[in-house]
Design a protein around this motif. Structure first.
Motif, PDB file in Angstrom:
ATOM      1  N   MET A   1       7.081  51.913 -19.633  1.00  0.00           N
ATOM      2  CA  MET A   1       6.415  53.453 -19.408  1.00  0.00           C
ATOM      3  C   MET A   1       6.407  53.752 -17.954  1.00  0.00           C
ATOM      4  SD  MET A   1       6.439  54.852 -22.371  1.00  0.00           S
ATOM      5  CE  MET A   1       5.305  56.365 -22.182  1.00  0.00           C
ATOM      6  N   ARG A   2       5.781  52.958 -17.029  1.00  0.00           N
ATOM      7  CA  ARG A   2       5.550  53.251 -15.812  1.00  0.00           C
ATOM      8  C   ARG A   2       6.932  53.149 -15.150  1.00  0.00           C
ATOM      9  NH1 ARG A   2       5.118  50.001 -11.144  1.00  0.00           N
ATOM     10  NH2 ARG A   2       3.983  50.865  -9.625  1.00  0.00           N
ATOM     11  N   ASN A   3       7.843  52.402 -15.308  1.00  0.00           N
ATOM     12  CA  ASN A   3       8.936  52.214 -14.745  1.00  0.00           C
ATOM     13  C   ASN A   3       9.911  53.688 -14.907  1.00  0.00           C
ATOM     14  OD1 ASN A   3       8.464  50.046 -13.274  1.00  0.00           O
ATOM     15  ND2 ASN A   3       9.324  48.565 -14.839  1.00  0.00           N
ATOM     16  N   ASN A   4       9.771  53.941 -16.063  1.00  0.00           N
ATOM     17  CA  ASN A   4      10.544  54.979 -16.916  1.00  0.00           C
ATOM     18  C   ASN A   4      10.070  56.415 -16.042  1.00  0.00           C
ATOM     19  OD1 ASN A   4      12.326  53.640 -18.259  1.00  0.00           O
ATOM     20  ND2 ASN A   4      10.929  53.783 -20.200  1.00  0.00           N
ATOM     21  N   PHE A   5       8.649  56.571 -15.905  1.00  0.00           N
ATOM     22  CA  PHE A   5       8.357  57.667 -15.608  1.00  0.00           C
ATOM     23  C   PHE A   5       8.472  57.734 -14.062  1.00  0.00           C
ATOM     24  CE2 PHE A   5       4.492  59.634 -12.984  1.00  0.00           C
ATOM     25  CZ  PHE A   5       4.661  60.884 -13.392  1.00  0.00           C
ATOM     26  N   LEU A   6       8.268  56.873 -13.055  1.00  0.00           N
ATOM     27  CA  LEU A   6       8.832  56.471 -11.679  1.00  0.00           C
ATOM     28  C   LEU A   6      10.259  57.022 -11.637  1.00  0.00           C
ATOM     29  CD1 LEU A   6       6.742  53.653 -10.298  1.00  0.00           C
ATOM     30  CD2 LEU A   6       6.459  56.014 -10.185  1.00  0.00           C
ATOM     31  N   ALA A   7      11.119  56.571 -12.608  1.00  0.00           N
ATOM     32  CA  ALA A   7      12.471  57.106 -12.616  1.00  0.00           C
ATOM     33  C   ALA A   7      12.946  58.193 -12.938  1.00  0.00           C
ATOM     34  CB  ALA A   7      13.193  56.051 -13.495  1.00  0.00           C
ATOM     35  N   LEU A   9      10.554  60.850 -12.256  1.00  0.00           N
ATOM     36  CA  LEU A   9       9.974  61.268 -11.229  1.00  0.00           C
ATOM     37  C   LEU A   9      11.145  61.521 -10.049  1.00  0.00           C
ATOM     38  CD1 LEU A   9       7.670  62.784 -10.099  1.00  0.00           C
ATOM     39  CD2 LEU A   9       6.869  60.702  -9.199  1.00  0.00           C
ATOM     40  N   ILE A  10      11.589  60.509  -9.773  1.00  0.00           N
ATOM     41  CA  ILE A  10      12.687  60.261  -8.680  1.00  0.00           C
ATOM     42  C   ILE A  10      13.700  61.469  -8.821  1.00  0.00           C
ATOM     43  CG2 ILE A  10      14.138  58.915  -7.518  1.00  0.00           C
ATOM     44  CD1 ILE A  10      12.529  56.565  -7.915  1.00  0.00           C
ATOM     45  N   ILE A  11      14.028  61.609 -10.250  1.00  0.00           N
ATOM     46  CA  ILE A  11      15.250  62.416 -10.524  1.00  0.00           C
ATOM     47  C   ILE A  11      14.856  63.797 -10.654  1.00  0.00           C
ATOM     48  CG2 ILE A  11      16.739  62.934 -12.331  1.00  0.00           C
ATOM     49  CD1 ILE A  11      16.761  60.157 -13.182  1.00  0.00           C
ATOM     50  N   CYS A  12      13.553  64.098 -10.990  1.00  0.00           N
ATOM     51  CA  CYS A  12      13.161  65.657 -11.185  1.00  0.00           C
ATOM     52  C   CYS A  12      12.565  66.255  -9.987  1.00  0.00           C
ATOM     53  CB  CYS A  12      12.165  65.724 -12.402  1.00  0.00           C
ATOM     54  SG  CYS A  12      12.698  65.221 -13.998  1.00  0.00           S
ATOM     55  N   ALA A  13      11.870  65.303  -9.318  1.00  0.00           N
ATOM     56  CA  ALA A  13      11.131  66.002  -8.178  1.00  0.00           C
ATOM     57  C   ALA A  13      11.952  66.577  -7.071  1.00  0.00           C
ATOM     58  CB  ALA A  13      10.058  64.493  -7.447  1.00  0.00           C
ATOM     59  N   PRO A  14      13.238  66.088  -6.642  1.00  0.00           N
ATOM     60  CA  PRO A  14      13.790  66.485  -5.681  1.00  0.00           C
ATOM     61  C   PRO A  14      14.490  67.709  -6.212  1.00  0.00           C
ATOM     62  CG  PRO A  14      14.230  64.341  -5.694  1.00  0.00           C
ATOM     63  CD  PRO A  14      13.256  64.378  -6.873  1.00  0.00           C
ATOM     64  N   ILE A  15      14.768  67.804  -7.234  1.00  0.00           N
ATOM     65  CA  ILE A  15      15.425  69.056  -7.981  1.00  0.00           C
ATOM     66  C   ILE A  15      14.582  69.991  -7.957  1.00  0.00           C
ATOM     67  CG2 ILE A  15      16.614  69.979  -9.964  1.00  0.00           C
ATOM     68  CD1 ILE A  15      17.788  67.384 -10.560  1.00  0.00           C
TER      69      ILE A  15
END
Length: 230
Positions: A1-7, A9-15
């Motif tokens: 869950m933690r790894n999926n959340f960070l992944a 976040l990396i995709i959504c935050a810049p957008i």
């Protein structure tokens, strides 16, 4: 869950941040321009919904037209007359002269300024800091250093993680280690605190490889500098 959340976040935050910044700039431009647009020229007067960015587009068109008119003889005469009036106002003339000089310098040097990245020894020998190359020293500063036989370059030393603040430093040209990375990659490296490093090598280097030595050492030796071995 933690790894999926960070992944995610990396995709959504810049957008999300990019969209928010773009929308903020558009709204800021509209809030400044739209109040001065006559009703008959406002697109929203003919539509039943708001048109985001219309003020920004109209401002860009207006500035372009002013620039076109300012290039001919009549436009230059009007601009010179307006500047002569401004120069007679005690407080306004100082502000206008400073702002105009900044814009002229930035636009004239836009092809080279802040597009190159380098390293300088700062704050003490053996410690290297990332800098953006601004331009060659000019005016009185260049005259003073030329009299001492030094070729100085002005560089901008930004802090991490806010690259908009920093220090203007004059460094001898031979003490700057130039890098191949772009200004955008340098800004990413600064903002991320060194976590986001650009891909290397980005392009084939024209310098000969030095077996067993880092590339930084090769460049430093090329500039007759000494770097302590690891």
């Amino acid at each position: 869950m933690r790894n999926n959340f960070l992944a995610g976040l990396i995709i959504c935050a810049p957008i999300a941040i990019t969209l928010w910044l773009t929308w903020s700039v558009v709204r800021w431009a509209d809030s400044w321009v739209k109040p001065y647009i006559p009703a008959r020229y406002d697109p929203e007067g003919y539509l039943n919904f708001a048109v985001p960015g219309s003020g920004l587009v109209i401002a860009m068109i207006f500035i372009t037209i002013i620039g076109f008119l300012g290039k001919n003889l009549i436009g230059q005469t009007i601009v010179q007359f307006g500047e002569s009036v401004v120069r007679r106002v005690p407080l306004v003339r100082s502000i206008y002269k400073s702002v105009k000089q900044i814009f002229e310098t930035v636009l004239e040097e836009r092809s080279n300024s802040f597009k190159k990245v380098g390293l300088i020894e700062y704050p003490s020998p053996g410690l290297w800091a990332l800098v953006f190359i601004a331009t060659d020293a000019k005016g009185e500063i260049a005259s003073k250093f030329n009299a001492m036989g030094q070729d100085m370059v002005s560089v901008f030393l930004p802090p991490t993680p806010i690259p908009t603040a920093g220090f203007l430093i004059f460094v001898p040209r031979e003490k700057i280690v130039m890098l191949d990375m772009s200004a955008e990659d340098g800004a990413k490296l600064l903002v991320s605190g060194g976590l986001v490093a650009p891909d290397f090598p980005a392009k084939p280097s024209k310098e000969p490889a030095v077996p067993g030595k880092p590339r930084l050492l090769a460049r430093a030796k090329k500039a007759d500098r000494f770097v302590a071995p690891e």
